[in-house]
Design a protein around this motif. Sequence first.
Motif, PDB file in Angstrom:
ATOM      1  N   ARG A 131       0.415  -1.247   0.203  1.00 43.48           N
ATOM      2  CA  ARG A 131       0.367   0.220  -0.161  1.00 43.48           C
ATOM      3  C   ARG A 131       0.804   1.204  -0.128  1.00 43.48           C
ATOM      4  NH1 ARG A 131      -4.095   2.588   4.476  1.00 43.48           N
ATOM      5  NH2 ARG A 131      -2.162   1.092   5.958  1.00 43.48           N
ATOM      6  N   TRP A 132       0.308   2.413  -0.414  1.00 45.57           N
ATOM      7  CA  TRP A 132       0.895   3.687  -0.827  1.00 45.57           C
ATOM      8  C   TRP A 132       0.502   4.609  -0.048  1.00 45.57           C
ATOM      9  CZ3 TRP A 132       5.424   5.425  -2.426  1.00 45.57           C
ATOM     10  CH2 TRP A 132       6.048   4.579  -3.938  1.00 45.57           C
ATOM     11  N   LEU A 133       1.072   5.174   1.186  1.00 44.83           N
ATOM     12  CA  LEU A 133      -0.207   6.133   2.229  1.00 44.83           C
ATOM     13  C   LEU A 133       0.355   7.136   1.498  1.00 44.83           C
ATOM     14  CD1 LEU A 133       2.233   4.443   5.541  1.00 44.83           C
ATOM     15  CD2 LEU A 133      -0.297   3.700   4.600  1.00 44.83           C
ATOM     16  N   LYS A 134       0.766   7.763   0.477  1.00 44.52           N
ATOM     17  CA  LYS A 134       0.585   9.107   0.113  1.00 44.52           C
ATOM     18  C   LYS A 134       1.086   8.654  -1.480  1.00 44.52           C
ATOM     19  CE  LYS A 134       2.301  11.653   4.016  1.00 44.52           C
ATOM     20  NZ  LYS A 134       1.046  12.632   4.170  1.00 44.52           N
ATOM     21  N   ASN A 135       0.146   9.827  -2.011  1.00 40.68           N
ATOM     22  CA  ASN A 135      -0.202   9.855  -3.590  1.00 40.68           C
ATOM     23  C   ASN A 135       1.178  10.489  -3.896  1.00 40.68           C
ATOM     24  OD1 ASN A 135      -2.301   7.946  -3.431  1.00 40.68           O
ATOM     25  ND2 ASN A 135      -3.595  10.198  -2.968  1.00 40.68           N
ATOM     26  N   GLU A 136       1.344  11.069  -5.517  1.00 47.35           N
ATOM     27  CA  GLU A 136       2.136  11.795  -6.023  1.00 47.35           C
ATOM     28  C   GLU A 136       1.452  13.178  -6.018  1.00 47.35           C
ATOM     29  OE1 GLU A 136       2.845  10.793 -10.138  1.00 47.35           O
ATOM     30  OE2 GLU A 136       3.358   8.727  -9.798  1.00 47.35           O
ATOM     31  N   GLY A 137       2.230  14.296  -6.003  1.00 52.06           N
ATOM     32  CA  GLY A 137       1.918  15.578  -5.648  1.00 52.06           C
ATOM     33  C   GLY A 137       2.013  16.215  -4.030  1.00 52.06           C
ATOM     34  N   ASP A 138       2.075  14.587  -3.004  1.00 53.10           N
ATOM     35  CA  ASP A 138       1.670  15.399  -1.694  1.00 53.10           C
ATOM     36  C   ASP A 138       2.968  15.325  -0.593  1.00 53.10           C
ATOM     37  OD1 ASP A 138      -0.593  14.425  -2.104  1.00 53.10           O
ATOM     38  OD2 ASP A 138      -0.596  12.529  -0.961  1.00 53.10           O
ATOM     39  N   MET A 139       2.704  15.890  -0.188  1.00 43.16           N
ATOM     40  CA  MET A 139       3.920  17.076   0.875  1.00 43.16           C
ATOM     41  C   MET A 139       4.343  15.826   1.907  1.00 43.16           C
ATOM     42  SD  MET A 139       5.387  19.396   0.259  1.00 43.16           S
ATOM     43  CE  MET A 139       6.044  20.016   1.781  1.00 43.16           C
ATOM     44  N   VAL A 140       5.939  14.879   1.962  1.00 42.01           N
ATOM     45  CA  VAL A 140       6.105  14.359   3.350  1.00 42.01           C
ATOM     46  C   VAL A 140       7.134  14.778   3.710  1.00 42.01           C
ATOM     47  CG1 VAL A 140       5.468  12.174   1.823  1.00 42.01           C
ATOM     48  CG2 VAL A 140       7.856  13.437   1.459  1.00 42.01           C
ATOM     49  N   ALA A 141       7.280  14.657   5.209  1.00 38.44           N
ATOM     50  CA  ALA A 141       8.611  15.204   5.854  1.00 38.44           C
ATOM     51  C   ALA A 141       9.246  13.794   6.720  1.00 38.44           C
ATOM     52  CB  ALA A 141       7.531  15.425   7.006  1.00 38.44           C
ATOM     53  N   VAL A 142      10.176  14.136   6.856  1.00 39.29           N
ATOM     54  CA  VAL A 142      11.279  12.925   7.659  1.00 39.29           C
ATOM     55  C   VAL A 142      10.962  12.089   7.578  1.00 39.29           C
ATOM     56  CG1 VAL A 142      13.587  12.478   8.422  1.00 39.29           C
ATOM     57  CG2 VAL A 142      13.506  14.636   6.449  1.00 39.29           C
ATOM     58  N   ASP A 143      11.406  11.020   7.829  1.00 47.84           N
ATOM     59  CA  ASP A 143      10.899   9.690   8.716  1.00 47.84           C
ATOM     60  C   ASP A 143       9.113   9.337   8.516  1.00 47.84           C
ATOM     61  OD1 ASP A 143      13.606   8.515   8.899  1.00 47.84           O
ATOM     62  OD2 ASP A 143      13.735   9.632  10.606  1.00 47.84           O
ATOM     63  N   ASP A 156       5.682  -7.981   7.493  1.00 46.12           N
ATOM     64  CA  ASP A 156       5.531  -6.816   7.196  1.00 46.12           C
ATOM     65  C   ASP A 156       5.786  -5.528   7.530  1.00 46.12           C
ATOM     66  OD1 ASP A 156       4.193  -8.904   5.284  1.00 46.12           O
ATOM     67  OD2 ASP A 156       2.837  -8.499   6.849  1.00 46.12           O
ATOM     68  N   THR A 157       5.811  -3.848   7.373  1.00 43.67           N
ATOM     69  CA  THR A 157       6.128  -2.732   8.133  1.00 43.67           C
ATOM     70  C   THR A 157       5.813  -1.760   6.624  1.00 43.67           C
ATOM     71  OG1 THR A 157       7.724  -1.593   9.043  1.00 43.67           O
ATOM     72  CG2 THR A 157       9.082  -2.944   7.713  1.00 43.67           C
ATOM     73  N   GLU A 158       6.164  -0.085   7.321  1.00 46.08           N
ATOM     74  CA  GLU A 158       6.168   0.550   6.858  1.00 46.08           C
ATOM     75  C   GLU A 158       7.928   1.461   6.397  1.00 46.08           C
ATOM     76  OE1 GLU A 158       4.428   2.920   9.218  1.00 46.08           O
ATOM     77  OE2 GLU A 158       1.963   2.658   8.947  1.00 46.08           O
ATOM     78  N   ILE A 159       7.348   1.805   5.446  1.00 44.78           N
ATOM     79  CA  ILE A 159       9.190   2.108   4.999  1.00 44.78           C
ATOM     80  C   ILE A 159       8.557   3.716   5.029  1.00 44.78           C
ATOM     81  CG2 ILE A 159      10.478   2.525   3.225  1.00 44.78           C
ATOM     82  CD1 ILE A 159      10.053   0.166   4.337  1.00 44.78           C
ATOM     83  N   PRO A 160       9.856   5.016   5.721  1.00 45.49           N
ATOM     84  CA  PRO A 160       9.528   6.010   6.362  1.00 45.49           C
ATOM     85  C   PRO A 160      10.371   7.067   4.866  1.00 45.49           C
ATOM     86  CG  PRO A 160      11.467   5.064   7.642  1.00 45.49           C
ATOM     87  CD  PRO A 160      11.585   3.990   7.123  1.00 45.49           C
ATOM     88  N   SER A 161       9.499   8.088   4.835  1.00 42.61           N
ATOM     89  CA  SER A 161      10.659   8.954   3.836  1.00 42.61           C
ATOM     90  C   SER A 161      11.988   8.935   4.633  1.00 42.61           C
ATOM     91  CB  SER A 161       9.466  10.508   3.619  1.00 42.61           C
ATOM     92  OG  SER A 161      10.439  11.220   2.751  1.00 42.61           O
ATOM     93  N   VAL A 207      10.591   9.210  -5.743  1.00 42.27           N
ATOM     94  CA  VAL A 207      11.280   9.848  -5.977  1.00 42.27           C
ATOM     95  C   VAL A 207      10.689  11.054  -5.551  1.00 42.27           C
ATOM     96  CG1 VAL A 207      12.676  11.388  -7.480  1.00 42.27           C
ATOM     97  CG2 VAL A 207      12.331   9.087  -8.127  1.00 42.27           C
ATOM     98  N   ILE A 208      11.663  11.790  -4.687  1.00 41.02           N
ATOM     99  CA  ILE A 208      11.296  12.495  -3.741  1.00 41.02           C
ATOM    100  C   ILE A 208      12.517  14.165  -4.208  1.00 41.02           C
ATOM    101  CG2 ILE A 208      10.820  13.490  -1.267  1.00 41.02           C
ATOM    102  CD1 ILE A 208       9.889  11.136   0.052  1.00 41.02           C
ATOM    103  N   THR A 209      11.075  15.038  -4.837  1.00 44.12           N
ATOM    104  CA  THR A 209      12.043  16.427  -5.099  1.00 44.12           C
ATOM    105  C   THR A 209      11.330  17.002  -3.545  1.00 44.12           C
ATOM    106  OG1 THR A 209      11.123  15.992  -7.236  1.00 44.12           O
ATOM    107  CG2 THR A 209      11.709  18.184  -6.311  1.00 44.12           C
ATOM    108  N   GLU A 210      12.768  17.827  -3.637  1.00 44.05           N
ATOM    109  CA  GLU A 210      12.981  18.662  -2.294  1.00 44.05           C
ATOM    110  C   GLU A 210      12.981  20.433  -2.545  1.00 44.05           C
ATOM    111  OE1 GLU A 210      16.275  19.960   1.602  1.00 44.05           O
ATOM    112  OE2 GLU A 210      16.917  18.973  -0.230  1.00 44.05           O
ATOM    113  N   GLY A 211      11.315  20.466  -2.471  1.00 46.97           N
ATOM    114  CA  GLY A 211      10.900  21.559  -2.035  1.00 46.97           C
ATOM    115  C   GLY A 211      10.232  22.496  -4.158  1.00 46.97           C
ATOM    116  N   ALA A 212      10.756  21.594  -4.289  1.00 48.25           N
ATOM    117  CA  ALA A 212      10.657  21.547  -6.187  1.00 48.25           C
ATOM    118  C   ALA A 212       8.694  22.340  -6.233  1.00 48.25           C
ATOM    119  CB  ALA A 212      10.570  20.848  -7.246  1.00 48.25           C
ATOM    120  N   GLY A 213       8.207  21.166  -5.831  1.00 44.97           N
ATOM    121  CA  GLY A 213       6.829  21.492  -6.019  1.00 44.97           C
ATOM    122  C   GLY A 213       6.132  22.642  -5.474  1.00 44.97           C
ATOM    123  N   VAL A 214       6.474  23.080  -4.039  1.00 43.71           N
ATOM    124  CA  VAL A 214       6.244  24.022  -3.539  1.00 43.71           C
ATOM    125  C   VAL A 214       5.990  25.624  -4.093  1.00 43.71           C
ATOM    126  CG1 VAL A 214       5.929  25.659  -1.101  1.00 43.71           C
ATOM    127  CG2 VAL A 214       5.787  23.228  -1.265  1.00 43.71           C
TER     128      VAL A 214
END
Length: 347
Positions: free
Chosen positions: A21-33, A45-50, A75-82
């Motif tokens: 399962r993906w807990l975030k969608n494309e375009g969502d903001m994510v924080a560290v961990d 079965d476990t979760e993968i942090p950012s 792929v996570i882009t740092e601050g580009a989307g904002v």
Amino acid sequence: MSFSVTMPALGESVSEGTVTRWLKNEGDMVAVDEPLLEVSTDKVDTEIPSPAAGILSKIVVGVDQTVAVGAELAVITEGAGVSGGNDNANAAGVPAPVATPVAVPETVVAPIAPPATTPPPAASGGGTVITMPALGESVSEGTVTRWLKNVGDSIAVDEALLEVSTDKVDTEIPSPVAGTLLAIDVAVDTTVAVGARLGLIGLSGSAPVAATPPTPAPVAAAPVAPTPPPAPVAAPVVVTPVAPAPVAATPPVTQPQDAYVTPIVRKLANDLGVNLASVRGTGIGGRIRKEDVVSAQTSNNAVAGVPAQAANTGSVAPSAPRPTAVASPLRGTTVTMSRLRKVIAAR
């Protein structure tokens, strides 16, 4: 700047994992961990942090797809989307809504505390704090079984940092950032709650933080029985040399199936001809390690070499008194049971 999210190694023998399962969608903001997705392996079965804060710009692996360890997941882009969103809003020329000032009687409002959330590993004095992750829905604490890095060692992103044990799984905890291990706050065999601080990682070249080691509890040694005086030795006996009998081939050792060992240790015991039933484990919860098997094989060789030396002597001198075996200082002491053993005993 973009960061690649890869499939981590969730165990020594785990070579692949499945995205459940993906807990975030494309375009969502994510924080560290912050939990990013859920994966399933043949052991856990476990979760993968950012690994970084930013915007989830691309999902490479879809749900129910199985990939190897180290494969790229997203792929996570740092601050580009904002910044891009703000530029689009300014280019469109949409005026921001202006609030009409309304006269409100002056009142004293008590500050409202923000809702409690689990903070990601935050920078503390130029370093990143490593915390105990939640390794399951009902897991509330874990025990540190081994540190794979020492204070002052350099470490890369997602490199195994330590091993923890819970009621459900024994796994390795990867490093969320690259740098130098500055401090170890939790010693081996210590149980802490989920979210507790385990260590501190700083930039390469930072001075390690001296951690105060916990004072071990004194172990009461069992009283040692006095050695009785040797019995009188009879007159010397002349032993007639006997021709050595042909040595038969050593039969294969039958290992117990209920021994708490890993496949590597079991194979080593078969190669060295050591019976695991006679080996006393020194690991966590009585686990038999490779060092225990090698030590047992050395002891067996030493015992087997005594009759051969005695047979080579023609006439035996008066035998010296055999030393009395000294009781182990651990006899009669109480050893703390591991969490996994407690769960097995309760069931």
